[in-house]
Structures are given as C-alpha cells and as structure tokens.
Design a protein around this motif. Structure first.
Motif, mmCIF file in Angstrom:
data_model
loop_
_atom_site.group_PDB
_atom_site.id
_atom_site.type_symbol
_atom_site.label_atom_id
_atom_site.label_comp_id
_atom_site.label_asym_id
_atom_site.label_seq_id
_atom_site.Cartn_x
_atom_site.Cartn_y
_atom_site.Cartn_z
ATOM 1 N N HIS A 90 0.857 -1.182 0.000
ATOM 2 C CA HIS A 90 0.000 0.000 0.000
ATOM 3 C C HIS A 90 0.894 1.233 0.000
ATOM 4 C CE1 HIS A 90 0.972 -0.760 4.234
ATOM 5 N NE2 HIS A 90 0.865 0.553 4.404
ATOM 6 N N TYR A 91 0.380 2.298 -0.545
ATOM 7 C CA TYR A 91 1.184 3.513 -0.662
ATOM 8 C C TYR A 91 1.264 4.233 0.679
ATOM 9 C CZ TYR A 91 2.762 8.131 -2.058
ATOM 10 O OH TYR A 91 3.461 9.293 -2.162
ATOM 11 N N ARG B 188 7.538 10.191 -5.854
ATOM 12 C CA ARG B 188 6.187 9.720 -5.551
ATOM 13 C C ARG B 188 5.614 8.927 -6.729
ATOM 14 N NH1 ARG B 188 4.335 14.209 -4.183
ATOM 15 N NH2 ARG B 188 4.505 13.979 -1.920
ATOM 16 N N GLN B 189 5.819 9.392 -7.954
ATOM 17 C CA GLN B 189 5.343 8.649 -9.121
ATOM 18 C C GLN B 189 6.061 7.308 -9.261
ATOM 19 O OE1 GLN B 189 5.834 11.257 -12.440
ATOM 20 N NE2 GLN B 189 4.287 12.731 -11.754
ATOM 21 N N ASP B 190 7.375 7.320 -9.040
ATOM 22 C CA ASP B 190 8.120 6.063 -9.108
ATOM 23 C C ASP B 190 7.680 5.096 -8.014
ATOM 24 O OD1 ASP B 190 9.495 7.067 -11.240
ATOM 25 O OD2 ASP B 190 11.299 7.588 -10.111
ATOM 26 N N GLU B 191 7.321 5.623 -6.847
ATOM 27 C CA GLU B 191 6.850 4.760 -5.760
ATOM 28 C C GLU B 191 5.541 4.073 -6.142
ATOM 29 O OE1 GLU B 191 7.492 2.961 -2.153
ATOM 30 O OE2 GLU B 191 8.786 4.415 -3.162
ATOM 31 N N TRP B 192 4.658 4.805 -6.801
ATOM 32 C CA TRP B 192 3.408 4.195 -7.271
ATOM 33 C C TRP B 192 3.687 3.125 -8.319
ATOM 34 C CZ3 TRP B 192 -1.208 3.904 -5.359
ATOM 35 C CH2 TRP B 192 -1.694 4.911 -4.520
ATOM 36 N N CYS C 215 8.431 -9.349 -11.640
ATOM 37 C CA CYS C 215 9.363 -9.271 -10.513
ATOM 38 C C CYS C 215 10.733 -8.778 -10.960
ATOM 39 C CB CYS C 215 9.472 -10.646 -9.851
ATOM 40 S SG CYS C 215 10.621 -10.715 -8.459
ATOM 41 N N VAL C 216 11.234 -9.322 -12.049
ATOM 42 C CA VAL C 216 12.535 -8.884 -12.564
ATOM 43 C C VAL C 216 12.479 -7.416 -12.976
ATOM 44 C CG1 VAL C 216 14.218 -9.242 -14.409
ATOM 45 C CG2 VAL C 216 13.183 -11.208 -13.267
ATOM 46 N N ALA C 217 11.385 -7.022 -13.636
ATOM 47 C CA ALA C 217 11.240 -5.619 -14.029
ATOM 48 C C ALA C 217 11.177 -4.711 -12.813
ATOM 49 C CB ALA C 217 9.989 -5.445 -14.887
ATOM 50 N N GLY C 218 10.509 -5.156 -11.742
ATOM 51 C CA GLY C 218 10.435 -4.345 -10.531
ATOM 52 C C GLY C 218 11.785 -4.163 -9.868
ATOM 53 N N ILE C 219 12.596 -5.219 -9.833
ATOM 54 C CA ILE C 219 13.928 -5.104 -9.235
ATOM 55 C C ILE C 219 14.808 -4.168 -10.058
ATOM 56 C CG2 ILE C 219 16.035 -6.397 -8.724
ATOM 57 C CD1 ILE C 219 14.269 -8.780 -8.016
ATOM 58 N N ASN C 220 14.775 -4.316 -11.371
ATOM 59 C CA ASN C 220 15.560 -3.413 -12.223
ATOM 60 C C ASN C 220 15.077 -1.972 -12.103
ATOM 61 O OD1 ASN C 220 17.110 -5.552 -13.180
ATOM 62 N ND2 ASN C 220 15.725 -5.947 -14.890
ATOM 63 N N PHE C 221 13.772 -1.785 -11.955
ATOM 64 C CA PHE C 221 13.248 -0.437 -11.800
ATOM 65 C C PHE C 221 13.705 0.182 -10.481
ATOM 66 C CE2 PHE C 221 9.881 2.412 -10.255
ATOM 67 C CZ PHE C 221 9.890 3.352 -11.265
ATOM 68 N N GLU C 222 13.713 -0.603 -9.406
ATOM 69 C CA GLU C 222 14.159 -0.079 -8.116
ATOM 70 C C GLU C 222 15.615 0.357 -8.170
ATOM 71 O OE1 GLU C 222 12.674 0.584 -5.386
ATOM 72 O OE2 GLU C 222 10.716 -0.401 -5.504
ATOM 73 N N LEU C 223 16.449 -0.386 -8.906
ATOM 74 C CA LEU C 223 17.872 -0.053 -8.980
ATOM 75 C C LEU C 223 18.144 1.146 -9.877
ATOM 76 C CD1 LEU C 223 19.435 -3.619 -9.232
ATOM 77 C CD2 LEU C 223 19.314 -2.143 -7.222
#
Length: 292
Positions: free
Chosen positions: A139-140, A158-162, A222-230
């Motif tokens: 949840h945000y 904030r946009q990246d967090e969403w 999942c892989v896209a989310g990890i790469n996005f976080e980095l």
C-alpha cells in the motif's frame, strides 16, 4: 497406445505436483533477491567514516564514487597541475559511505537481514533494538519519501513509488493466480485419470499452460520491478554502490523451476488424449447390389 496415454497423463500430474511444491516454497521464502554489503562496509569502516543512519537500518541505496582519489601525477612541462586530492577524496567518501547498507534478502512479503553477515547488526537484533525482518509494503505511504528534497524531485519519487507498488502487486497477484489455476487443473487431471475421461485430462493440460502463463507474467514483472528499483531517480538515493554484490536468490530459481515443470506438465497432459486409441473404429459392411 492407451497405456502410453495413461503414462503421459500420470507423468504430467506428477510434474504439476512438483511445480506446485516449488512455487509454494518460492512464495513462502524470502530469498528472491539478495545483497551482500560486507565488502562495502569493510572498506568504509577502514576509512573511519561515520554514517548518519541509525545502526542496523536497511536504508535506500546511495550513489557510488571511488573510495580513493588517484595519486597526483608528476608534473610535466606544459601540463597544468592536478587538482588537490583531499577535497575529492572527502567528497567521494561522503557520497559513498554516507548511508548505511546492510546485507539483506528480499521476498514477496518480507525483507530481512542476512544471518551471520554483520556482527553489529546481529547484536542489535539480539538485544531487540531492531527487527530482523520488515514487511514489504503493498500500500502507498508517504513516510518512505526522503525529506528536504525539491518539489520536482519529490513528485518524481512519488510517481516512481506508485509504479514500483504496482509492479509488486502484479508479481504477488499473478503468482497467486498461477498457483490457484495449477491446483485446479491438477484436481481435474486426477479426476480425469480415475474416470478415464480424455476431455478432463485435456482441460487439465490447458489449465497447466494457463497457470504457466500467469507464472511467466509474475516472474517477468518481478525482474522488471527489481531493475526499476535499482534505476530509480535520483541515483544518489536509490543506486547501489559497485562494491555491493547483489543478485537473485534460490527462491527465484525455485519459481523458475516451477514454471518449467508446469509448462512441461501442460504439454504432456494435452498430448496424452491424442495417443489414446483404445476405442476400436467400427466399419460398416459394404452393401452390394441385390444383397439383403
């Protein structure tokens, strides 16, 4: 041929059961993504740099710069003198070691300190000062946003967090759908083998393939989310230093193994009914002219 069809169906159901077990292990464990910050902490500790974060915290990454400034080159005729290394080394250390990094493992539900990797964190966990694991948020919340940043950077974060939140939700949602569909297909396949129903076995194979598709979407997300976080902006807040080892853990490989077994089970269960030729084809006798 009927025996071969039954063997294929049975093998497919066994593979589907193994896939369910691997996916259940992957969902229930926390080794999807691992980081090892021991080398980074030793190098920063060797310079006696004091961090501003509380000990044991699992903070967001910061930027990475060289730990040492290169020694000044010898002056040559016609070459301007090199800049003083003291200021460059101080800025590098402040940027590189200004935040605390810990060796962690992350799963779908929790992010934990790795046991036995950092003695100071282990001591704080034993005393109850910090928790070994923190829950992954689905949840945000604005409490995770860094303070004292310009408004444009805050809006970007904030946009990246969403966006990261949506990727995490898709990962958990699709892998849950995959497990549910595979389990439903396995039940139908078992009933089809018991009642000798080719249609039920074929439907079970299709459900296995559908569950494998959902699993593919989940793992790719999942892989896209990890790469996005980095790669989030700003890099000095979310980037990982080069001397921190990171990669996918054994839970991720269990999930990929479950995906492969699911697709193979779907292929076998959909192929089995086509090999079942136990029903003999009855040919009508040809009637000749004048024959009764």
């Amino acid at each position: 041929m009927a025996a071969a069809a039954q063997a294929l169906s049975g093998t497919g159901l066994l593979l589907a059961a193994a896939a369910l077990a691997l996916l259940a292990v992957a969902i229930g464990t926390d080794s999807w993504y691992e980081t090892d910050a021991r080398r980074h902490r030793e190098r920063c500790r060797g310079f006696g740099h004091k961090r501003s974060d509380p000990p044991g915290s699992m903070s967001a990454p910061s930027s990475h710069l060289p730990l040492r400034a290169r020694p000044p080159r010898a002056l040559l005729p016609g070459r301007p003198p090199a800049p003083a290394p003291a200021a460059a080394a101080s800025a590098a250390l402040d940027s590189h070691c200004g935040r605390r990094f810990n060796s962690t493992v992350s799963g779908l539900w929790r992010r934990c300190h790795r046991a036995g990797y950092e003695p100071d964190s282990e001591e704080l966990i034993r005393k109850g000062v910090i928790q070994r694991c923190t829950a992954v948020k689905y949840h945000y919340t604005s409490s995770s946003l860094p303070r004292n940043l310009p408004i444009n950077i805050t809006n970007t974060i904030r946009q990246d967090e969403w966006h990261a939140l949506h990727l995490r939700r898709m990962t958990a949602g699709f892998i849950g759908m995959a497990v549910s569909i595979i389990l439903f297909g396995w039940i139908i396949g078992v009933l089809g083998c018991c009642k000798q129903q080719e249609l039920m076995q074929y439907v079970a194979g299709l459900l296995f393939l559908m569950g494998g598709t959902c699993c593919i979407i989940s793992l790719c997300t999942c892989v896209a989310g990890i790469n996005f976080e980095l790669s989030r902006y700003p890099r000095y807040v979310y980037g990982l230093p080069e001397d921190i080892s990171h990669g996918y853990g054994w839970s991720m490989f269990c999930a990929w193994g479950g995906l492969g077994l699911t697709l193979l089970a779907g292929f076998l269960c959909t192929l089995a009914p086509s090999l079942n030729t136990s029903r003999a084809s009855v040919q009508k006798p040809r009637q000749e002219n004048g024959a009764v």
